[in-house]
Design an enzyme around this catalytic site. Structure first.
Site, short mmCIF file in Angstrom:
data_model
loop_
_atom_site.label_atom_id
_atom_site.label_comp_id
_atom_site.label_asym_id
_atom_site.label_seq_id
_atom_site.Cartn_x
_atom_site.Cartn_y
_atom_site.Cartn_z
N SER A 128 51.63 50.94 32.29
CA SER A 128 52.78 50.03 32.40
C SER A 128 54.10 50.76 32.18
CB SER A 128 52.64 48.92 31.37
OG SER A 128 53.83 48.17 31.35
N THR A 187 49.76 40.22 31.32
CA THR A 187 49.34 40.73 32.63
C THR A 187 47.83 40.63 32.77
OG1 THR A 187 49.59 42.58 34.17
CG2 THR A 187 49.26 43.17 31.85
N LYS A 240 46.68 36.11 32.72
CA LYS A 240 47.80 35.23 33.10
C LYS A 240 47.41 33.74 33.08
CE LYS A 240 50.56 38.51 35.77
NZ LYS A 240 51.10 38.91 37.08
N ASP A 280 57.82 36.14 37.46
CA ASP A 280 57.59 36.81 38.75
C ASP A 280 58.19 35.99 39.89
OD1 ASP A 280 56.18 38.97 37.74
OD2 ASP A 280 54.22 38.03 38.00
P1 NAP Z 1 45.06 40.36 40.15
O1 NAP Z 1 45.22 39.01 39.57
O2 NAP Z 1 44.02 41.29 39.64
O3 NAP Z 1 44.84 40.17 41.74
C1 NAP Z 1 44.67 41.27 42.60
C2 NAP Z 1 44.26 40.76 43.98
O4 NAP Z 1 44.11 41.90 44.82
C3 NAP Z 1 42.93 40.01 44.00
O5 NAP Z 1 42.97 39.02 44.98
C4 NAP Z 1 41.95 41.12 44.39
O6 NAP Z 1 40.83 40.63 45.08
C5 NAP Z 1 42.79 41.90 45.37
N1 NAP Z 1 42.30 43.26 45.47
C6 NAP Z 1 42.17 44.17 44.47
N2 NAP Z 1 41.69 45.32 44.97
C7 NAP Z 1 41.49 45.12 46.30
C8 NAP Z 1 40.98 45.93 47.35
N3 NAP Z 1 40.61 47.19 47.14
N4 NAP Z 1 40.91 45.41 48.59
C9 NAP Z 1 41.31 44.13 48.83
N5 NAP Z 1 41.79 43.30 47.87
C10 NAP Z 1 41.87 43.80 46.63
O7 NAP Z 1 46.43 41.16 40.06
P2 NAP Z 1 47.91 40.56 40.16
O8 NAP Z 1 48.42 40.21 38.82
O9 NAP Z 1 47.90 39.54 41.22
O10 NAP Z 1 48.73 41.88 40.62
C11 NAP Z 1 48.53 42.43 41.92
C12 NAP Z 1 49.39 43.69 42.06
O11 NAP Z 1 50.77 43.32 42.01
C13 NAP Z 1 49.19 44.70 40.91
O12 NAP Z 1 49.27 46.00 41.47
C14 NAP Z 1 50.37 44.46 40.00
O13 NAP Z 1 50.76 45.62 39.28
C15 NAP Z 1 51.44 44.08 41.03
N6 NAP Z 1 52.50 43.26 40.43
C16 NAP Z 1 53.75 43.78 40.43
C17 NAP Z 1 54.78 43.03 39.93
C18 NAP Z 1 56.16 43.60 39.95
O14 NAP Z 1 57.01 43.12 39.19
N7 NAP Z 1 56.44 44.58 40.79
C19 NAP Z 1 54.55 41.77 39.38
C20 NAP Z 1 53.25 41.25 39.40
C21 NAP Z 1 52.23 42.03 39.93
P3 NAP Z 1 39.50 40.15 44.27
O15 NAP Z 1 39.88 38.86 43.60
O16 NAP Z 1 38.50 39.99 45.37
O17 NAP Z 1 39.19 41.23 43.29
#
Ligand code: NAP
Length: 314
Positions: free
Chosen positions: A17, A64, A68, A109
């Site tokens: 992070s 995170t 969440k 977010d």
């Molecule tokens: P999350 O709840 O774990 O969800 C991730 C999603 O991506 C799930 O739908 C997962 O599918 C899918 N996924 C993971 N690996 C994959 C792969 N290899 N192929 C296809 N789909 C895949 O995570 P999140 O909180 O939504 O965060 C997602 C990303 O956004 C992270 O990298 C996080 O760091 C980033 N983010 C950034 C910010 C920012 O401020 N820039 C804010 C929030 C999040 P499954 O459910 O099938 O596993």
């Protein structure tokens, strides 16, 4: 003796992070005596961790993966904004009331992504349908769908598990659209490149809310040639912030599209959280500079070296 207040990030795993660097820079710039740390938490200890936020020296917390949604029953209330995402909380603030401390769950977010997209003028450029297509179906995808609905855009979702995608889309829509006839079932299998191509041809805003591309400048969530299907004036927004320019962002720019990486969203969601905890405007310039230093360290591998060194000395 001066009290050092505390804030931190609750999740697991947390080692990568950039929030401590950003929030600690903000506390210094604002002259607030506080320290932001990583509160790595096992699932069995989540309730105790949340209860500990009621202590008088705590300012608040970020939340995170994977907590969440899990934190919601442990809080006293969540805001309408967090409820609109179907209950995804990424920030917890303390409220002191006559009857005691209340822990309130927020989703910063949503306003952060909304601000990024408005700065990119994402909604004013398109000539066709107002459509946002989000890749992924986790907590961040919920925020993207919520932004689409706030902006009056049609939300689409592409997930590797379309059943999960469908449920996420339905959950977020039902908070804004009590009449089920208004809701759409715009779900695509992330691996179905043909369907993706057809959907992209009418997409104004494409958001990557999968972690694909994190610490891998060559990995992308969809075949990059598909970006050629997007209409002129479309905007591509990657939530991945490390590296600041992912393969998706680089390819979108090569296609002449506007594109942004996740660092700006990280900055804005952190700034919202800072203000909720302190009641003050966030020192954006100091926070941005801290993130840029993190990006530079990541590009040269210094972040990994430092972490390895601290792992061995702790
Ligand atoms: P999350 O709840 O774990 O969800 C991730 C999603 O991506 C799930 O739908 C997962 O599918 C899918 N996924 C993971 N690996 C994959 C792969 N290899 N192929 C296809 N789909 C895949 O995570 P999140 O909180 O939504 O965060 C997602 C990303 O956004 C992270 O990298 C996080 O760091 C980033 N983010 C950034 C910010 C920012 O401020 N820039 C804010 C929030 C999040 P499954 O459910 O099938 O596993």
């Amino acid at each position: 003796m001066q009290v050092i207040q505390r804030a931190g990030l609750i999740g697991q795993p947390l080692a990568h992070s950039w929030s401590p660097a950003m929030q600690n820079a903000a506390f210094v710039a604002a002259g607030i005596s506080a320290q932001y740390t990583l509160w790595e938490t096992e699932p069995a200890h989540l309730a105790v961790r949340i209860a500990s936020l009621r202590a008088p020296d705590v300012l608040g917390a970020n939340v995170t993966i994977p907590y969440k949604a899990a934190v919601v029953p442990l809080l006293d209330a969540i805001t309408t904004g967090a409820r609109e995402t179907g209950g995804a909380v990424n920030t917890i603030a303390r409220e002191e009331t006559a009857s005691g401390i209340r822990l309130i769950g927020h989703n910063t977010d949503v306003p952060a992504l909304q601000r990024v997209l408005r700065e990119q003028q994402a909604w004013s450029s398109g000539s066709g349908e107002k459509r946002l297509l989000v890749l992924g179906a986790g907590g961040a995808a919920r925020a993207a769908i919520s932004v689409a609905l706030r902006e009056g855009a049609d939300p689409w979702i592409a997930a590797r598990n379309p059943t999960v995608g469908q449920s996420v889309l339905a959950t977020v829509q039902q908070h804004r659209m009590p009449d089920s006839a208004q809701r759409h079932n715009n779900v695509i299998d992330l691996l179905d490149t043909e369907a993706l191509g057809v959907a992209l041809a009418k997409t104004q805003v494409l958001v990557n809310a999968t972690p694909i591309g994190t610490r891998d400048p060559t990995a992308a969530p969809i075949p990059l040639a598909l970006l050629g299907q997007l209409p002129q004036g479309a905007v591509v927004c990657d939530m991945v912030y490390n590296p600041p320019e992912t393969a998706l962002v680089r390819a979108a720019r090569a296609y002449g599209l506007r594109a942004c990486g996740g660092m700006l969203m990280l900055l804005y969601q952190g700034a919202e959280a800072f203000s909720l905890w302190t009641g003050r405007p966030a020192p954006l310039a100091a926070m941005r500079a801290a993130l840029e230093r993190q990006a530079q360290a990541a590009a040269t591998g210094d972040d990994i070296r430092k972490r390895r060194d601290s792992d061995t000395t702790d």
